[in-house]
Design an enzyme around this catalytic site. Structure first.
Site, PDB file in Angstrom:
ATOM      1  N   CYS A 113     -20.364   3.799 -44.109  1.00  0.00           N
ATOM      2  CA  CYS A 113     -19.677   3.531 -45.390  1.00  0.00           C
ATOM      3  C   CYS A 113     -20.245   2.317 -46.129  1.00  0.00           C
ATOM      4  O   CYS A 113     -19.935   2.109 -47.303  1.00  0.00           O
ATOM      5  CB  CYS A 113     -18.182   3.350 -45.162  1.00  0.00           C
ATOM      6  SG  CYS A 113     -17.441   4.770 -44.352  1.00  0.00           S
ATOM      7  N   HIS A 254     -14.486  -0.568 -50.870  1.00  0.00           N
ATOM      8  CA  HIS A 254     -14.650   0.733 -50.225  1.00  0.00           C
ATOM      9  C   HIS A 254     -13.277   1.410 -50.166  1.00  0.00           C
ATOM     10  O   HIS A 254     -12.285   0.795 -49.792  1.00  0.00           O
ATOM     11  CB  HIS A 254     -15.215   0.529 -48.821  1.00  0.00           C
ATOM     12  CG  HIS A 254     -15.255   1.766 -48.000  1.00  0.00           C
ATOM     13  ND1 HIS A 254     -15.672   2.973 -48.511  1.00  0.00           N
ATOM     14  CD2 HIS A 254     -14.929   1.999 -46.697  1.00  0.00           C
ATOM     15  CE1 HIS A 254     -15.600   3.889 -47.550  1.00  0.00           C
ATOM     16  NE2 HIS A 254     -15.145   3.323 -46.451  1.00  0.00           N
ATOM     17  N   ASN A 284     -11.744   8.977 -48.403  1.00  0.00           N
ATOM     18  CA  ASN A 284     -12.897   8.164 -48.014  1.00  0.00           C
ATOM     19  C   ASN A 284     -14.169   9.019 -48.101  1.00  0.00           C
ATOM     20  O   ASN A 284     -14.340   9.955 -47.323  1.00  0.00           O
ATOM     21  CB  ASN A 284     -12.673   7.655 -46.578  1.00  0.00           C
ATOM     22  CG  ASN A 284     -13.790   6.763 -46.076  1.00  0.00           C
ATOM     23  OD1 ASN A 284     -14.861   6.689 -46.682  1.00  0.00           O
ATOM     24  ND2 ASN A 284     -13.555   6.096 -44.972  1.00  0.00           N
TER      25      ASN A 284
HETATM   26  N1  COA Z   1       0.036  12.913 -39.402  1.00  0.00           N
HETATM   27  C1  COA Z   1       1.139  12.582 -38.698  1.00  0.00           C
HETATM   28  N2  COA Z   1       1.110  11.751 -37.649  1.00  0.00           N
HETATM   29  C2  COA Z   1      -0.080  11.247 -37.276  1.00  0.00           C
HETATM   30  C3  COA Z   1      -1.277  11.558 -37.953  1.00  0.00           C
HETATM   31  C4  COA Z   1      -1.184  12.425 -39.050  1.00  0.00           C
HETATM   32  N3  COA Z   1      -2.254  12.803 -39.770  1.00  0.00           N
HETATM   33  N4  COA Z   1      -2.279  10.900 -37.364  1.00  0.00           N
HETATM   34  C5  COA Z   1      -1.771  10.198 -36.370  1.00  0.00           C
HETATM   35  N5  COA Z   1      -0.424  10.409 -36.285  1.00  0.00           N
HETATM   36  C6  COA Z   1       0.545   9.839 -35.352  1.00  0.00           C
HETATM   37  C7  COA Z   1      -0.093   9.341 -34.080  1.00  0.00           C
HETATM   38  O1  COA Z   1      -0.253  10.400 -33.150  1.00  0.00           O
HETATM   39  C8  COA Z   1       0.923   8.314 -33.607  1.00  0.00           C
HETATM   40  O2  COA Z   1       1.978   8.979 -32.986  1.00  0.00           O
HETATM   41  P1  COA Z   1       2.741   8.333 -31.697  1.00  0.00           P
HETATM   42  O3  COA Z   1       3.309   7.051 -32.202  1.00  0.00           O
HETATM   43  O4  COA Z   1       3.731   9.366 -31.358  1.00  0.00           O
HETATM   44  O5  COA Z   1       1.658   8.134 -30.690  1.00  0.00           O
HETATM   45  C9  COA Z   1       1.468   7.731 -34.904  1.00  0.00           C
HETATM   46  O6  COA Z   1       1.154   8.687 -35.944  1.00  0.00           O
HETATM   47  C10 COA Z   1       0.856   6.380 -35.262  1.00  0.00           C
HETATM   48  O7  COA Z   1      -0.552   6.491 -35.114  1.00  0.00           O
HETATM   49  P2  COA Z   1      -1.513   5.304 -35.466  1.00  0.00           P
HETATM   50  O8  COA Z   1      -2.915   5.727 -35.190  1.00  0.00           O
HETATM   51  O9  COA Z   1      -1.018   4.052 -34.795  1.00  0.00           O
HETATM   52  O10 COA Z   1      -1.253   5.199 -37.043  1.00  0.00           O
HETATM   53  P3  COA Z   1      -1.773   4.128 -38.057  1.00  0.00           P
HETATM   54  O11 COA Z   1      -0.646   3.494 -38.741  1.00  0.00           O
HETATM   55  O12 COA Z   1      -2.796   3.222 -37.422  1.00  0.00           O
HETATM   56  O13 COA Z   1      -2.516   5.027 -39.122  1.00  0.00           O
HETATM   57  C11 COA Z   1      -4.761   5.612 -39.715  1.00  0.00           C
HETATM   58  C12 COA Z   1      -3.624   5.822 -38.724  1.00  0.00           C
HETATM   59  C13 COA Z   1      -5.954   6.437 -39.222  1.00  0.00           C
HETATM   60  C14 COA Z   1      -4.304   6.088 -41.067  1.00  0.00           C
HETATM   61  C15 COA Z   1      -5.119   4.105 -39.760  1.00  0.00           C
HETATM   62  O14 COA Z   1      -5.249   3.600 -38.441  1.00  0.00           O
HETATM   63  C16 COA Z   1      -6.372   3.835 -40.514  1.00  0.00           C
HETATM   64  O15 COA Z   1      -6.482   4.086 -41.694  1.00  0.00           O
HETATM   65  N6  COA Z   1      -7.394   3.238 -39.862  1.00  0.00           N
HETATM   66  C17 COA Z   1      -8.648   2.929 -40.487  1.00  0.00           C
HETATM   67  C18 COA Z   1      -9.482   4.170 -40.554  1.00  0.00           C
HETATM   68  C19 COA Z   1     -10.644   4.026 -41.481  1.00  0.00           C
HETATM   69  O16 COA Z   1     -10.502   3.548 -42.568  1.00  0.00           O
HETATM   70  N7  COA Z   1     -11.805   4.487 -41.026  1.00  0.00           N
HETATM   71  C20 COA Z   1     -12.972   4.497 -41.798  1.00  0.00           C
HETATM   72  C21 COA Z   1     -13.519   3.114 -41.913  1.00  0.00           C
HETATM   73  S1  COA Z   1     -14.886   3.124 -42.987  1.00  0.00           S
END
Ligand code: COA
Length: 330
Positions: A113, A254, A284
């Protein structure tokens, strides 16, 4: 002589994949996706559209807005993590061929990215050294080709698209790329990775059965490092250049997640009106994210010649980069 960003162009495929569509594909909800990421929809390229096709459309717009003839371009760089072909030819070469530019230095870079700002840094060096005159940089992604649409932790985040810019020379600092800081820390590589189909796990039935050709991510860990790194990078580049946040006309981060952008924006006190936001409609788009956002702001008439833009990005590798750029186009 300074390097200058002379024009911007972008292309978003027409097909929209909404959160409601994803609700039918994986166990998720529109409400969850919007609350955790700010994304409402993303674009998906057609089956017969590859990364280079998206890149060509963005490139043509950037070339025409710079008022250049194609023959005047003497370097083409493409940043992508979803190239047309594994290994070769590079997507930059494919794009050069499709543009009909047949005797030009052309190559891809791999910085996930952060690709667009990495390319900006390289183009700046090529221009300021006098080695090249008109450089076409393209961030293009058909990320849908490396996404597992049964994995709800990744498939909700990414979209396809392309953005391109022309970098040329100027003698006016008021139209120059002022400074760029780009860096990487390979210790975090496993947190955001496409494990398979490289030399470590060559493509095989087993690799495909284990879905190692798709993006795997530990979202939570990526999130924490992203917020910290993006914030520190902005503070550093502003301090180094003696520029106050209030002097920035457009903050173009970004577009990975609205919450990440908001954390950085709030910490630095950038007004929301000066922050360019396209994450809701494109998701993204990796290397295409910043130029697509810049292009949207440009087409809305928000970006004028001489405006000071602050770019800030983060991606797999981990890589990250920030740039202070005065817009050199019309
Ligand atoms: N829909 C519903 N629930 C979801 C889900 C979805 N699409 N994806 C994950 N979950 C669930 C998980 O299984 C977890 O459940 P649990 O508590 O029963 O285990 C819960 O939601 C929380 O998951 P978590 O991963 O802690 O959520 P989060 O608040 O961290 O959000 C992202 C997840 C991916 C949105 C977030 O971590 C994020 O944006 N990270 C950065 C990713 C990124 O930008 N990557 C590219 C960088 S260039």
């Amino acid at each position: 002589m300074y390097a200058s960003l002379k024009s911007i162009g972008a292309y978003a495929p027409s097909h929209i994949l909404s959160n409601a569509d994803l609700e039918k594909m994986v166990e998720t909800t529109d409400e969850w996706i919007e609350k955790r990421t700010g994304i409402k929809e993303r674009r998906i390229a057609a089956d017969d559209e590859s990364t280079s096709d998206l890149g060509v459309k963005a490139a043509l717009l950037a070339i025409s807005r710079a008022g250049l003839a194609k023959e005047e371009i003497d370097l083409i760089i493409c940043a992508t993590l979803s190239p047309d072909h594994f290994c070769m030819p590079s997507t930059a070469c494919v794009i050069a061929g499709k543009l009909g530019i047949n005797d030009v230095m052309a190559f891809d870079i791999s910085a996930a990215c952060s690709g667009f700002v990495y390319m900006l840094s390289m183009a700046k060096a090529f221009i300021e050294s006098g080695m090249k005159k008109n450089i076409l940089i393209i961030g293009a992604e058909k990320i849908s080709s490396i996404i597992d649409y049964t994995d709800r932790s990744t498939c909700i985040l990414f979209g396809d698209g392309a953005g391109a810019a022309i970098i040329g020379a100027t003698d006016t600092k008021n139209e120059a790329i002022l400074d760029i800081h780009a860096s990487a820390d390979g210790r975090y590589g496993d947190l955001l990775i496409t494990p398979g189909c490289g030399s470590k796990f060559p493509c095989s039935q087993e690799t495909l059965d284990n879905k190692l050709n798709y993006i795997k991510m530990q979202g939570n860990e990526v999130y924490k490092v992203a917020v910290k790194t993006l914030t520190n990078d902005v503070i550093d580049i502003l301090e180094k250049n003696n520029i106050d946040a209030s002097q920035i006309d457009h903050f173009i981060p970004h577009q990975a997640n609205f919450r990440i952008i908001e954390a950085v924006r709030a910490k630095l006190n950038f007004p929301i009106e000066k922050t360019v936001l396209t994450v809701a409609k494109y998701g993204n788009t990796s290397a295409a994210s910043i130029p697509m956002a810049m292009n949207d702001a440009y087409e809305e008439g928000r970006i004028k010649k001489g405006d000071l833009m602050l770019l800030d990005t983060f991606g797999g590798g981990f890589t990250w980069a920030s740039a202070l750029v005065r817009f050199g186009g019309h």
